[in-house]
Scaffold this motif. Sequence first.
Motif, short mmCIF file in Angstrom:
data_model
loop_
_atom_site.label_atom_id
_atom_site.label_comp_id
_atom_site.label_asym_id
_atom_site.label_seq_id
_atom_site.Cartn_x
_atom_site.Cartn_y
_atom_site.Cartn_z
N ASP A 1 -75.42 -10.97 -29.15
CA ASP A 1 -75.92 -9.59 -29.29
C ASP A 1 -75.11 -8.76 -30.27
OD1 ASP A 1 -73.78 -9.40 -27.45
OD2 ASP A 1 -74.84 -8.03 -26.08
N TYR B 1 -62.77 -11.78 -24.93
CA TYR B 1 -64.07 -11.29 -25.43
C TYR B 1 -63.89 -10.60 -26.79
CZ TYR B 1 -68.64 -8.98 -25.51
OH TYR B 1 -69.89 -8.56 -25.87
N ASP C 1 -76.83 -5.94 -22.14
CA ASP C 1 -76.87 -5.59 -20.72
C ASP C 1 -77.58 -4.26 -20.51
OD1 ASP C 1 -75.26 -7.80 -20.71
OD2 ASP C 1 -73.41 -6.71 -20.29
N ASP D 1 -76.17 -16.13 -25.36
CA ASP D 1 -74.94 -15.39 -25.07
C ASP D 1 -74.03 -15.33 -26.29
OD1 ASP D 1 -74.74 -14.13 -22.50
OD2 ASP D 1 -75.05 -16.13 -21.64
N HIS D 2 -73.32 -14.22 -26.37
CA HIS D 2 -72.43 -13.92 -27.49
C HIS D 2 -73.19 -13.91 -28.83
CE1 HIS D 2 -68.64 -13.56 -25.35
NE2 HIS D 2 -69.16 -14.43 -24.51
C1 GLA Z 1 -71.16 -9.29 -21.85
C2 GLA Z 1 -71.44 -8.15 -22.83
C3 GLA Z 1 -72.75 -8.36 -23.56
C4 GLA Z 1 -72.84 -9.74 -24.18
C5 GLA Z 1 -72.44 -10.82 -23.16
C6 GLA Z 1 -72.38 -12.18 -23.78
O1 GLA Z 1 -72.09 -9.30 -20.82
O2 GLA Z 1 -71.46 -6.92 -22.14
O3 GLA Z 1 -72.93 -7.35 -24.54
O4 GLA Z 1 -72.06 -9.83 -25.34
O5 GLA Z 1 -71.19 -10.54 -22.55
O6 GLA Z 1 -73.65 -12.58 -24.18
#
Ligand code: GLA
Length: 319
Positions: free
Chosen positions: A18, A202, A154, A15-16
């Motif tokens: 991409d 975010y 996603d 996570d975080h």
């Molecule tokens: C959200 C964003 C994704 C990604 C996640 C964290 O889902 O839409 O692009 O950055 O957070 O991994």
Amino acid sequence: MVESSARGRVNLIGDHTDYTGGLVLPMVLDCRTTIEGDYTTDGRWHLESADEPEPTRFAIPDVDLTELQPRWGRYVAAVVREMHALGIPVRGFRGRVTTTIPIGSGLSSSAALEVAVARLVLAGDSIHLSDSEVAQLCRRAEHSASGVPCGIMDQLCIVAGRPGHATLIDCHSLDITHIELPDHLEVVVEFIAPRTLAGSEYADRVDETRRAEQTIGPLRTATIAEVEAIDDPLIRRRARHVVSENARVRDFVSALTAGDDAEVGRLMVESHRSLAVDFGTSTPAMDAAVDRLMATPGVIGARMTGGGFGGCVVALRRR
Ligand code: GLA
């Protein structure tokens, strides 16, 4: 009557990472968003929703996204507008949206809506775009509809994911490898608290990783030694999460395919701690849920999943 649908997703690890071109390992879920209805010839869209009181109505290309109400319609209109801008013939549509993806829970209900709309438009004129083209136009639509500078995870997982498989994505090359989940493990997703990434920290995290990259170059190729040389302690922590998380995704895939459950679980918990301590995207309720799940017989690993600041935790449990 035509029908188009797209699934929700949960992220197993990565996570975080991409939006700096790193590695992620999400998978599609069984829940999905479905649009049913008929194309029209006047270019106008009219969609009812089973979950929202107000329908969305707009016309392409005139729609003003910042004014469009109700807000859920912005995701629909943004995708249609992106497709129109690419020169794809866009008809009007009249129909209804239903979803079994819990909205605002971090399981990508907005990305599923975007992908369902894109598939609907493409099917209308039998047009083919590659998975990454569809995902990228939906990601641009998400940016303009929500203002959240999300990465590609996603949308690309939802477009390309296979049921029962995790989707290993290199978010720099957009290469995808489908990893079969072993039969003895099941994925548990537990909802903790509603969240929206718009208005959350975010965007700050995206900025902080950019600042790290201005100092040491792309995080996807950086080493921990380079990260430790960053002067600013906050930026150093953010970068340490990203660089260590990319390594964890690689190690997780190796452990999963080798059947090493203990290592799989250890990496999930380490990922959670890194997101909580270094990246600051967990909450006390999510930390408590991970601890509780880890004390549950059969659970081999648990972590927060997705953008954080609420949403869901994910666990792997022996069947
Ligand atoms: C959200 C964003 C994704 C990604 C996640 C964290 O889902 O839409 O692009 O950055 O957070 O991994």
